[in-house]
Design a protein around this motif. Structure first.
Motif, PDB file in Angstrom:
ATOM      1  N   PHE A 107     -13.459 -49.872 -26.434  1.00 20.55           N
ATOM      2  CA  PHE A 107     -13.146 -51.191 -26.935  1.00 20.55           C
ATOM      3  C   PHE A 107     -13.811 -52.356 -26.428  1.00 20.55           C
ATOM      4  N   ARG A 108     -14.441 -52.330 -25.181  1.00 17.59           N
ATOM      5  CA  ARG A 108     -15.117 -53.441 -24.413  1.00 17.59           C
ATOM      6  C   ARG A 108     -16.262 -53.606 -25.375  1.00 17.59           C
ATOM      7  N   TYR A 109     -16.912 -52.401 -25.706  1.00 16.83           N
ATOM      8  CA  TYR A 109     -18.212 -52.529 -26.390  1.00 16.83           C
ATOM      9  C   TYR A 109     -17.965 -53.219 -27.811  1.00 16.83           C
ATOM     10  N   LEU A 110     -16.968 -52.817 -28.415  1.00 15.56           N
ATOM     11  CA  LEU A 110     -16.695 -53.443 -29.811  1.00 15.56           C
ATOM     12  C   LEU A 110     -16.625 -54.801 -29.803  1.00 15.56           C
ATOM     13  N   LEU A 111     -15.559 -55.254 -28.711  1.00 21.43           N
ATOM     14  CA  LEU A 111     -15.524 -56.699 -28.478  1.00 21.43           C
ATOM     15  C   LEU A 111     -16.799 -57.397 -28.073  1.00 21.43           C
ATOM     16  N   GLY A 112     -17.711 -56.821 -27.337  1.00 20.64           N
ATOM     17  CA  GLY A 112     -18.600 -57.474 -26.954  1.00 20.64           C
ATOM     18  C   GLY A 112     -19.676 -57.461 -28.130  1.00 20.64           C
ATOM     19  N   ALA A 113     -19.836 -56.508 -29.100  1.00 24.82           N
ATOM     20  CA  ALA A 113     -20.911 -56.213 -30.122  1.00 24.82           C
ATOM     21  C   ALA A 113     -20.304 -57.350 -31.276  1.00 24.82           C
TER      22      ALA A 113
ATOM     23  N   HIS B  37     -10.715 -52.979 -36.114  1.00 27.40           N
ATOM     24  CA  HIS B  37      -9.098 -52.995 -36.782  1.00 27.40           C
ATOM     25  C   HIS B  37      -8.401 -51.903 -36.797  1.00 27.40           C
ATOM     26  N   ALA B  38      -9.081 -50.623 -36.953  1.00 29.99           N
ATOM     27  CA  ALA B  38      -8.511 -49.289 -37.071  1.00 29.99           C
ATOM     28  C   ALA B  38      -8.164 -48.944 -35.848  1.00 29.99           C
ATOM     29  N   LEU B  39      -9.314 -48.921 -34.930  1.00 31.40           N
ATOM     30  CA  LEU B  39      -8.913 -48.358 -33.373  1.00 31.40           C
ATOM     31  C   LEU B  39      -7.863 -48.986 -32.735  1.00 31.40           C
ATOM     32  N   VAL B  40      -7.634 -50.188 -32.856  1.00 30.78           N
ATOM     33  CA  VAL B  40      -7.002 -50.934 -31.917  1.00 30.78           C
ATOM     34  C   VAL B  40      -5.303 -50.564 -32.650  1.00 30.78           C
ATOM     35  N   ARG B  41      -5.318 -50.432 -33.646  1.00 27.00           N
ATOM     36  CA  ARG B  41      -4.013 -50.170 -34.398  1.00 27.00           C
ATOM     37  C   ARG B  41      -3.639 -48.507 -33.987  1.00 27.00           C
ATOM     38  N   TYR B  42      -4.442 -47.712 -34.128  1.00 25.59           N
ATOM     39  CA  TYR B  42      -4.381 -46.387 -33.812  1.00 25.59           C
ATOM     40  C   TYR B  42      -3.894 -46.156 -32.319  1.00 25.59           C
ATOM     41  N   ALA B  43      -4.538 -47.030 -31.540  1.00 21.35           N
ATOM     42  CA  ALA B  43      -4.150 -46.863 -30.146  1.00 21.35           C
ATOM     43  C   ALA B  43      -2.864 -47.268 -29.875  1.00 21.35           C
ATOM     44  N   THR B  44      -1.979 -48.031 -30.462  1.00 19.27           N
ATOM     45  CA  THR B  44      -1.051 -48.886 -30.214  1.00 19.27           C
ATOM     46  C   THR B  44       0.229 -48.035 -29.838  1.00 19.27           C
TER      47      THR B  44
ATOM     48  N   VAL C 240      -6.478 -55.940 -25.819  1.00 19.67           N
ATOM     49  CA  VAL C 240      -7.759 -55.732 -26.718  1.00 19.67           C
ATOM     50  C   VAL C 240      -7.705 -56.864 -27.707  1.00 19.67           C
ATOM     51  N   TRP C 241      -6.414 -56.667 -28.512  1.00 17.29           N
ATOM     52  CA  TRP C 241      -6.153 -57.375 -29.591  1.00 17.29           C
ATOM     53  C   TRP C 241      -6.062 -58.865 -29.192  1.00 17.29           C
ATOM     54  N   GLY C 242      -5.438 -59.184 -28.123  1.00 17.13           N
ATOM     55  CA  GLY C 242      -5.297 -60.621 -27.527  1.00 17.13           C
ATOM     56  C   GLY C 242      -6.603 -61.151 -27.219  1.00 17.13           C
TER      57      GLY C 242
ATOM     58  N   SER D 180       1.457 -60.638 -31.564  1.00 13.95           N
ATOM     59  CA  SER D 180       1.542 -59.134 -31.051  1.00 13.95           C
ATOM     60  C   SER D 180       0.476 -58.200 -32.032  1.00 13.95           C
ATOM     61  N   VAL D 181      -0.219 -57.168 -31.345  1.00 11.71           N
ATOM     62  CA  VAL D 181      -0.811 -56.120 -32.312  1.00 11.71           C
ATOM     63  C   VAL D 181       0.516 -55.067 -32.749  1.00 11.71           C
ATOM     64  N   HIS D 182       1.238 -55.157 -32.174  1.00 10.91           N
ATOM     65  CA  HIS D 182       2.346 -54.296 -32.292  1.00 10.91           C
ATOM     66  C   HIS D 182       3.267 -54.695 -33.603  1.00 10.91           C
TER      67      HIS D 182
END
Length: 1015
Positions: free
Chosen positions: A754-760, A851-858, A868-870, A878-880
């Motif tokens: 997630f950190r990589y995705l946010l940075g990239a 968008h997919a992975l953050v939802r899958y992780a919720t 991550v979403w925030g 909220s992501v939820h």
């Protein structure tokens, strides 16, 4: 020498404030507070209003202490399922609840009284109940915060409590439904009884522990028989419960067992032929056929068996008698068990007169075996199910000699007022029972060395007994409602004549006459329940066999308890007829009083006001027993699911530990089947237990308890949640330092993804997006993998297999993304121009992945997903509140998959070939490697040439060479490609670090980097 230019400022490195160090223990409470301030649960209900509903009905834990790992595992699994259903777009409310009545709480309040040397029985019942209520309220408040700390999302402001007035009103209403339909009876039969807690126990309240008991052989003199040889002989019984001998009323034999009359000391003994050798071992004789005895031509059986029990160490001759087989010597007299019909014995303590002087008939019992003992079983109908049924069938009734505290009642002729019967000293070989039997000449053997499993109360940990007491039952096998006026149950007498003068109960103890009325047409409660089980989804499937066997073989449901804290069995029993009142108008007044003032209304009631003008209170006895707490929890579907979502609504899922097949799953099933004719649930999921890291049951005494509160305070709740999701929770699971270390490592890798995705994705906007059709093959392949993952995760969600879900998600993040896709495309991300098609395609796919992975992780990492979403979208809520990602099934492309699977396989092989160069320090980076790829398969050579394999392999250059197919054919089984690796002589670009032909001097720029930097 010219100093090399530093191009780092021109490289597009990922930028994010999202820290690698999670700090979950500190961050999670703040996230919880934010959810509470924003009323996330209420907002989610509004957002999902009108959507298809999914109801996971919470099984109530007891409100009597801090949560333990079992609680944590259970609640987290429930939360993962509820969140996953919400993610699918469903309205998935979660109403937590607590079991607030019953012995677990009452026992704790009693402990406080005992510590002050006070007697709970001397306290006003209403005051005592108020203290129980206060105790439960305290622990509900404590556990509520602990469950919330786990990230459990639910209606914490309005949970269900079995002690709420409305709940108590519904519970008594459900009981009265059984009463009005005739599905209750009061009868006396043996039930599990705790002398310490002074109450009946349900099967689910009992656990088995290994103990050592006194085993005894007792002789009952035969005084009457149609077989002359038996008169004056002794029938021998064996038991591991010596305390039941003072309540003996008969003996049982097996009709098909062969019995033998033998001599021992001055007695003739009747024992099962197959068990003679075991009997002689117990009495201390070592019969055998030593060499001297074999030659003595001893033809008489009696002579061998007239050996006295040795009072000194056995002689050499006796010690030599080690291989004796009693069946090898001819027997003087054998009898078929059926020949014993009509035989009468007398109790060893017959001299006491009264009860003990009465005849003890020998009765045929199909349950008698030759597995152990003597083949004859003594019958105490007060203290055994088989005993009760056999004696009842022969007109012998219980005597109620043992009181609720485990002592014989004071007026009992033998050992009256003494005990308790569970006291090992009382039943020891030198205890009063054995001593009196020995003095009376009835004790043949006694030894405190019999190891076996025995039931204990799981609260007090004390041994329980089977004890016949007046109780209220729900019958399992009555095919239709009973007559309007059933035979009354007599009150146990305080002397032997009254105690034994119990009239028959018109068959109310016979299973053949029991049944539930809810199904109509003669259907029984057992039959309705078994049909309901067959029509329920059980996860895992094997759970169906377990609960089916339990319901098929269970006895009638004992619903009464002799305690103070709970919902009373609010019935009126006619003092003359013994029938309980079945008047809907009276019942309605009772229910309304409970709704207004709770169950205390029964204990403070003006009963005449409940009975109304049609009945006189003097004619009716109010029942003061309370309901089995399992009946309370079995009604939760009525005052939670139906009350909140409509009458007739069933829960989509019940989820608890495997012990609840005999607990909540079953009590809920029976309650609903008895009142509604069907199960209260559509599906039931069973999980195993949490064990320590070595697979042992957690125990404070052992010191191996893993505390979930400590884990959350040190590592965070998301670590616990990921551990739950990662286990094969359908079986028992382990947790300890090593297990949690592995979970933390898995979490770290996911967080890094997630950190990589946010940075990239820093600065990414819709304007940068590229249509899928214009993307390179690698990006389209990763979208194919995402589409496949999406299907896998949906399947796992439908199957409630979140270990499969978590594994698929983490494998995708680690193997497909971090170790492959990210690794290959980092060069493009860092060094290509922002407008470059490849870089745009990569970032477009990264956005889709995000968008997919953050939802899958919720559902699993509820806190981390919110963080991550925030971080990326701080002002979008909220992501939820989001739903399942939109993943285009059209992204799946099997041709693309096969090509890239081949390329990935060759990439892995190439990495292995490069490793020796790195290990020997020939190179420092794979970018320094040139590769000759010799392909012996033209088709695979074409695949290699169709891509920039140097980019895929992260090397300087790959030259594909066509090899001779005949060479590969000669080496059967060999890979149709070979790599030859060497260090390149090309110079390194000072910006992208690739070794390329156009770089004239080390540190200069390649053509691409020159364009990006200067363009």
């Amino acid at each position: 020498m010219t100093e090399a230019t530093d191009y780092r400022a021109t490289v597009f490195l990922p930028k994010t404030d999202f820290p690698m160090k999670a700090g979950l223990a500190q961050k999670e409470p703040a996230i919880l507070a934010k959810w509470a301030d924003e009323d996330l649960y209420g907002t989610l209900r509004e957002t999902r209003a009108g959507k298809p509903r999914f109801i996971l009905h919470d099984g109530p834990p007891y409100a009597n202490g801090d949560i333990h790992m079992g609680h944590a595992m259970n609640k987290v699994l429930k939360d993962i399922i509820v969140r996953s259903q919400s993610l699918l777009g469903k309205d998935a409310p979660y109403v937590p609840g607590w079991d607030c009545h019953g012995l677990p709480i009452e026992w704790k309040v009693e402990e406080a009284y005992r510590a002050k040397k006070l007697n709970k029985d001397e306290v006003d019942p209403v005051q005592f109940r108020a203290e129980c209520r206060a105790y439960a309220e305290k622990w509900v408040a404590v556990q509520r915060e602990q469950f919330k700390r786990l990230g459990i999302q639910g209606d914490w402001d309005d949970p269900y409590l079995t002690m709420n007035y409305e709940s108590e009103a519904v519970i008594v209403g459900e009981l009265l439904k059984f009463a009005e339909s005739g599905q209750l009876y009061r009868g006396a039969k043996p039930v599990m009884w705790s002398p310490v807690e002074k109450t009946a126990l349900a099967d689910a309240e009992v656990e088995y522990e290994d103990i050592v008991s006194t085993q005894i052989d007792v002789a009952f003199e035969i005084v009457e028989s149609k077989i002359p040889e038996l008169v004056g002989a002794y029938a021998v019984i064996w038991t591991t419960t010596p305390w039941t001998i003072p309540v003996n009323q008969a003996l049982a034999y097996g009709p098909d067992i062969t019995y033998t009359l033998v001599s021992y000391s001055d007695k003739k003994l009747l024992i099962a032929d197959e068990l003679l050798t075991d009997f002689y071992r117990r009495v201390g004789i070592y019969p055998s056929v030593a060499e001297e005895i074999e030659t003595a031509e001893l033809d008489e059986w009696e002579r061998l068996h007239e050996i006295e029990k040795p009072r000194v160490p056995p002689s050499k001759e006796l010690l030599e008698l080690a291989s004796f087989d009693a069946s090898s010597i001819p027997l003087p007299k054998r009898f078929k068990g059926s020949d014993l019909a009509g035989t009468i014995a007398r109790h060893p303590m017959h001299a006491l007169g009264g009860f003990f002087a009465k005849p003890r008939p020998l009765l045929a019992g199909d349950f008698v075996t030759t597995d152990a003992g003597t083949g004859l079983v003594h019958m105490a109908p007060d203290h055994g199910e088989d005993d009760f049924l056999l004696c009842k069938a022969n007109g012998i009734d219980p005597v109620f000699a043992v009181e609720g505290d485990g002592k014989y009642r004071a007026d009992w002729a033998w050992l009256g007022g003494q005990g308790s019967v569970i006291n090992a000293k009382f039943t020891a070989p030198d205890g009063p029972i054995c001593t009196d039997l020995r003095d009376a000449g009835g004790l043949l053997a006694a030894s405190a060395d019999f190891k076996h499993s025995y039931p204990h109360s799981w609260r007090s940990k004390a041994k329980v007994i089977f004890r016949c007491t007046p109780q209220w039952f729900i019958p399992m096998d009555r095919p239709s409602p009973p007559p309007a006026s059933p035979v009354p149950l007599p009150v146990p007498g305080r002397n032997e004549d009254a105690a034994t003068a119990i009239p028959p109960r018109n068959g109310e103890g016979d299973h053949a006459q029991h049944g539930g009325g809810a199904g109509g047409n003669g259907a029984t409660l057992r039959g309705i329940a078994l049909d309901a089980i067959a029509n329920t989804r059980w996860v895992p499937e094997k759970a169906e066999n377990r609960i089916t066997a339990m319901v098929a073989g269970r006895p009638d449901w004992v619903i009464s308890r002799q305690r103070a804290w709970g919902v009373p069995i609010a019935l009126y029993v006619n003092r003359k007829t013994g029938d309980y009142l079945r008047d809907p108008a009276v019942n309605a007044r009772i229910i309304e009083a409970f709704r207004a003032g709770g169950a205390d209304a029964w204990f403070t009631a003006d009963h005449q006001s409940f009975l109304g003008a049609d009945y006189a209170a003097a004619d009716y006895e109010p029942v003061n027993d309370i309901l089995d707490v399992w009946f309370d929890s079995g009604c939760t579907h009525a005052f939670t699911v139906e009350a909140r979502y409509g009458v007739g609504t069933r829960a989509d899922l019940y989820l608890e530990g495997s012990d609840q097949h005999r607990g909540w799953f079953q009590s809920s099933l029976l309650e609903s089947c008895g009142t509604r004719g069907r199960a209260p649930y559509d599906a039931v999921l069973t999980h195993g237990f949490a064990l320590d890291g070595q697979g042992r049951k957690m125990s404070k005494s052992v010191g191996n308890v893993v505390d979930p509160l400590k884990i959350m305070n040190e590592s965070g709740a998301d670590i616990l949640r990921l551990w739950v999701a990662s286990t094969d929770y359908f079986e028992d699971v382990r947790i300890g330092k090593e297990v949690l270390a592995g979970t933390s490592d898995t979490y770290r890798k996911l967080r890094n993804t997630f950190r990589y995705l946010l940075g990239a994705l820093e600065g990414f906007s819709d304007a940068e997006k590229l249509p899928v059709a214009e993307m390179p093959g690698l990006e389209r392949y990763v979208l194919h993998l995402l589409a496949s993952l999406d299907v896998e995760l949906k399947d796992a969600t439908a199957a409630f297999e979140f270990n499969r879900y978590a594994r698929a998600l983490t494998d995708f993040a680690n193997n497909d993304l971090s170790a492959f896709f990210f690794d290959i495309r980092k060069d493009s991300l860092y060094c290509d121009a922002p407008s470059d098609v490849k870089r745009r395609a990569y970032r477009t796919v990264l956005d889709t992945l995000f968008h997919a992975l953050v939802r899958y992780a919720t559902p699993i990492l509820c806190f981390t997903a919110e963080e991550v979403w925030g971080t990326r979208f701080p002002d979008t809520g909220s992501v939820h509140l989001l739903t399942w990602p939109e993943v285009d099934a059209g992204w799946k492309n099997d041709d693309l998959r096969m090509r890239w699977e081949l390329l990935r396989r060759y990439r892995t092989k190439l990495t292995g070939e490069i490793e020796p160069l790195r290990r020997e320090k020939v190179i420092g980076s794979s970018l320094e490697v040139e590769v000759a790829a010799i392909s012996y398969d033209p088709a695979e050579a074409e695949v290699l040439r169709s891509v920039d394999f140097a980019e895929i392999g992260i090397v300087a250059r790959v030259h594909v060479i066509d090899g001779d197919p005949a060479v590969a054919k000669e080496a059967e089984g060999s890979d149709p490609i070979a790599f030859e690796v060497s260090k390149t002589e090309k110079e390194k670009c000072g910006r992208c670090w690739r070794h390329l032909p156009e770089v004239e001097t080390d540190g200069a720029l390649c053509d691409r980097c020159e364009t990006v930097v200067n363009g």
